[in-house]
Design an enzyme around this catalytic site. Structure first.
Site, PDB file in Angstrom:
ATOM      1  N   GLN A 188      -4.877  -1.642   9.343  1.00 22.73           N
ATOM      2  CA  GLN A 188      -4.812  -2.993   8.773  1.00 22.73           C
ATOM      3  C   GLN A 188      -5.471  -3.991   9.729  1.00 22.73           C
ATOM      4  OE1 GLN A 188      -3.408  -3.707   5.624  1.00 22.73           O
ATOM      5  NE2 GLN A 188      -4.361  -5.694   6.001  1.00 22.73           N
TER       6      GLN A 188
ATOM      7  N   ASP B  47     -11.324   3.015   3.697  1.00 18.42           N
ATOM      8  CA  ASP B  47     -11.696   1.593   3.632  1.00 18.42           C
ATOM      9  C   ASP B  47     -13.218   1.427   3.544  1.00 18.42           C
ATOM     10  OD1 ASP B  47      -9.976  -0.519   3.432  1.00 18.42           O
ATOM     11  OD2 ASP B  47      -9.463  -0.587   5.570  1.00 18.42           O
TER      12      ASP B  47
ATOM     13  N   LYS C 181       0.850  -1.200   0.000  1.00 25.07           N
ATOM     14  CA  LYS C 181       0.000   0.000   0.000  1.00 25.07           C
ATOM     15  C   LYS C 181       0.885   1.248   0.000  1.00 25.07           C
ATOM     16  CE  LYS C 181      -3.883  -2.393   2.018  1.00 25.07           C
ATOM     17  NZ  LYS C 181      -4.518  -2.936   3.200  1.00 25.07           N
TER      18      LYS C 181
END
Ligand code: NDP
Length: 292
Positions: free
Chosen positions: A97, A120, A53
């Site tokens: 994460q 997200d 990422k």
């Protein structure tokens, strides 16, 4: 033989577009999109995702902020960091994460992220916006699937879509996106009766199950478009392993009209969509409309 939907190539084009828009945003408003990725602990798979990422964010011209916290970080310490990132003007997207260690509540952590920086799309405010048809942030994997489908099929309205899997990160938002495109949507799961027959009704079949090669060719309507979200590592010859999807690719390929391969289908779209969401966030936070 089914046409292969090349997610890797599509993701490459999307990243090139994001890079161009990033340059334009800086020229117009002196804003550089910033993505903060937070990792707690040392799970090897999560470390790889976080590294990728950060790398891809830098490649499109973003600022990338990596926060690697030790496994014994307390929930309060993580929440304090999120408060700091929520305030930081250089950060437009925040991603924690998952999974988190057991002593930290994922729900509390997701709730703490400013919804405007929730790239997200997991915050309840963004989930609600997707459910009610408002503009928010959509989880990256289903967003990527939807982009591939629209690129390949054009107008999706009136098509029968079956989504196998009802998780909050893939199945449910995928179904909401397909409904938004005016598909007739069925969500199947582990309690669904006669799954093969349910799948056979699908013009669009999305598999997000987490069971290697479960969906067989004879479950697929001839000519259907198949999106395989599954990423499963299975044993191969000579003690090696390989990645397979939730669809049995070989038997599916001879029936479907088009299919995403694993790897190289949905997988590469996820990070590209994370960058896309961050670019959109950088525009919105600075009071600018993002025109795709
Ligand atoms: P979850 O385990 O959270 O959800 C799996 C879903 O599949 C559940 O809703 C479950 O039903 C359903 N299911 C399980 N077994 C069956 C069965 N035998 N028949 C019908 N339905 C079944 O998984 P995720 O949604 O997180 O992920 C799904 C897959 O997608 C995984 O392979 C994962 O690795 C992959 N993935 C890929 C990503 C990418 O970037 N390409 C990103 C995220 C995930 P029930 O709810 O009833 O238990």
């Amino acid at each position: 033989m089914a046409e292969i939907i090349d997610g890797k190539a599509f993701a490459e084009r999307l990243r090139a577009k994001i890079k161009r828009h990033t340059g334009e945003l800086f020229a117009k408003a002196k804003v550089i999109p910033g993505l903060a990725v937070v990792l707690v602990g040392e799970d090897p798979a999560s470390q790889v995702y976080v590294r990728n990422k950060g790398k891809q964010a830098k490649e499109v011209g973003f600022n990338s902020f990596e926060h690697k916290l030790s496994l014994d970080t307390s929930e309060q310490e993580l929440l304090d960091l999120l408060d700091q990132l929520n305030q930081d003007k250089n950060v437009h997207g925040i991603l924690v994460q998952l999974p988190l260690p057991q002593h930290i509540s994922e729900q509390k952590v997701i709730d703490r992220i400013n919804p405007e920086k929730d790239v997200d799309g997991f915050h309840i405010s963004n989930v609600g916006k997707l459910a009610t048809g408002l503009e928010g942030f959509v989880p990256c994997t289903p967003l990527g699937c939807s982009m591939l489908l629209k690129d390949y099929l054009g107008d999706l309205s009136g098509l029968n879509a079956v989504v196998v899997g009802r998780s909050n990160i893939v199945g449910k938002p995928m179904a909401a996106l397909l409904l938004k495109e005016s598909c007739t949507v069925t969500i199947a799961h582990s309690r669904t009766k006669d799954l093969p027959n349910v799948c056979r009704a699908a013009d669009i079949l999305v598999a997000a199950v987490g069971r290697p090669q479960m969906i067989q060719g004879d479950w697929i309507k001839p000519g259907a478009t198949v999106i395989d979200v599954g990423i499963n590592r299975i044993e191969a010859e000579e003690g090696k392993s390989r990645l397979v999807g939730d669809v049995d690719f070989v038997s599916a390929q001879s029936v479907a009209g088009a299919i995403t391969p694993v790897p190289g289908g949905v997988g590469p779209m996820t990070i590209a969509c994370l960058l896309y969401n961050t670019l959109v966030a950088a525009h919105r936070i600075n009071g600018m409309e993002f025109v795709d």
